[in-house]
Design a protein around this motif. Structure first.
Motif, short mmCIF file in Angstrom:
data_model
loop_
_atom_site.label_atom_id
_atom_site.label_comp_id
_atom_site.label_asym_id
_atom_site.label_seq_id
_atom_site.Cartn_x
_atom_site.Cartn_y
_atom_site.Cartn_z
N SER A 69 0.73 -1.37 0.01
CA SER A 69 -0.12 0.15 -0.01
C SER A 69 0.89 1.38 0.10
N SER A 70 0.12 2.37 -0.53
CA SER A 70 1.07 3.62 -0.43
C SER A 70 1.08 4.00 1.04
N LYS A 71 0.33 3.65 1.94
CA LYS A 71 0.58 3.97 3.30
C LYS A 71 1.77 3.40 4.21
N GLU A 72 2.06 2.03 3.33
CA GLU A 72 3.21 1.55 3.94
C GLU A 72 4.46 2.08 3.46
N ALA A 73 4.40 2.33 2.17
CA ALA A 73 5.65 2.97 1.36
C ALA A 73 5.96 4.41 2.29
N HIS A 74 4.92 5.18 2.15
CA HIS A 74 5.14 6.29 3.01
C HIS A 74 5.82 6.24 4.48
N ALA A 75 5.07 5.13 5.24
CA ALA A 75 5.66 4.97 6.45
C ALA A 75 7.14 4.75 6.56
N ALA A 76 7.76 3.93 5.44
CA ALA A 76 8.95 3.31 5.33
C ALA A 76 10.05 4.44 4.72
N LYS A 77 9.65 5.33 4.01
CA LYS A 77 10.57 6.31 3.30
C LYS A 77 11.44 7.12 4.31
N THR A 78 10.82 7.48 5.49
CA THR A 78 11.68 8.13 6.53
C THR A 78 12.96 7.43 6.55
N GLY A 79 12.90 6.28 6.88
CA GLY A 79 14.21 5.46 7.19
C GLY A 79 15.14 5.40 6.05
N TYR A 80 14.60 5.37 4.89
CA TYR A 80 15.55 5.27 3.63
C TYR A 80 16.37 6.84 3.39
N ILE A 81 15.45 7.67 3.64
CA ILE A 81 15.98 9.24 3.44
C ILE A 81 17.25 9.33 4.58
N GLU A 82 16.57 8.85 5.83
CA GLU A 82 17.97 9.07 6.80
C GLU A 82 19.34 8.36 6.71
N ASP A 83 18.91 7.15 6.05
CA ASP A 83 20.34 6.45 5.64
C ASP A 83 20.96 7.00 4.62
N LEU A 84 20.23 7.66 3.38
CA LEU A 84 20.99 8.53 2.40
C LEU A 84 21.72 9.67 2.90
N GLU A 85 20.88 10.24 3.86
CA GLU A 85 21.61 11.48 4.40
C GLU A 85 22.79 11.10 5.33
N GLN A 86 22.67 10.12 6.17
CA GLN A 86 24.05 9.50 6.58
C GLN A 86 25.20 9.32 5.75
N GLU A 87 24.88 8.73 4.66
CA GLU A 87 25.83 8.42 3.53
C GLU A 87 26.36 9.81 2.70
N GLY A 88 25.99 10.95 3.31
CA GLY A 88 26.15 12.17 2.45
C GLY A 88 25.23 12.47 1.32
N ALA A 89 24.32 12.00 0.82
CA ALA A 89 23.54 12.33 -0.30
C ALA A 89 22.85 13.92 0.08
N GLN A 90 22.90 14.47 -1.05
CA GLN A 90 22.18 15.85 -1.02
C GLN A 90 21.34 16.00 -2.13
N GLY A 91 20.16 16.90 -1.84
CA GLY A 91 19.21 17.31 -2.96
C GLY A 91 18.39 16.20 -2.73
N ILE A 92 17.83 15.65 -1.90
CA ILE A 92 16.92 14.52 -1.79
C ILE A 92 15.50 14.82 -2.38
N LEU A 93 14.94 14.13 -3.49
CA LEU A 93 13.51 14.38 -3.91
C LEU A 93 12.93 12.79 -3.87
N VAL A 94 11.74 12.78 -3.08
CA VAL A 94 11.13 11.53 -2.86
C VAL A 94 9.62 11.42 -3.44
N ASN A 95 9.35 10.58 -4.20
CA ASN A 95 8.00 10.15 -4.60
C ASN A 95 7.66 8.65 -4.20
N VAL A 96 6.25 8.54 -4.09
CA VAL A 96 5.93 7.18 -3.69
C VAL A 96 5.14 6.93 -4.86
N LYS A 97 4.97 5.77 -5.67
CA LYS A 97 4.20 5.61 -6.73
C LYS A 97 4.02 4.32 -7.15
N ARG A 98 2.99 3.73 -7.83
CA ARG A 98 2.96 2.39 -8.16
C ARG A 98 3.87 2.12 -9.38
#
Length: 101
Positions: A44-73
């Protein structure tokens, strides 16, 4: 943690949705490095939205910048695309279902 019957059913259903391109994915594009990442699949979209925060945090810790996020089928062919090099990584990767439910 022991899987329940519901967890097993949900995993099968998610796999089925993925095979038809109807599963939900978190798509994260970064400007530095210039990459696109796909995380999923989710039932579900709800599950994907709930999980995205962890992925964003991981990428930020790796030094990624200019992060854009979409949830879609969708049904991504590659889970990581390096735009800087025109290279596709993990061409034979299969989605991991455990730990995402």
């Amino acid at each position: 943690m022991k899987k329940t019957s519901w967890d097993n059913f949900k995993e099968i259903l998610t796999s089925l949705f993925h095979s038809f391109g109807q599963a939900w994915w978190v798509e994260i594009a970064t400007q530095s490095p210039r990459c696109t990442y796909y995380f999923g699949p989710f039932l579900s979209s709800k599950e994907a939205h709930a999980a995205k925060t962890g992925y964003i945090e991981d990428l930020e810790q790796e030094g990624a910048q200019g992060i854009l996020v979409n949830v879609k089928r969708r049904k991504p062919n590659n889970l990581t695309i390096f735009d800087d090099m025109g290279e596709r990584i993990e061409p034979n990767a299969k989605p991991a279902f455990s730990g995402q439910m």
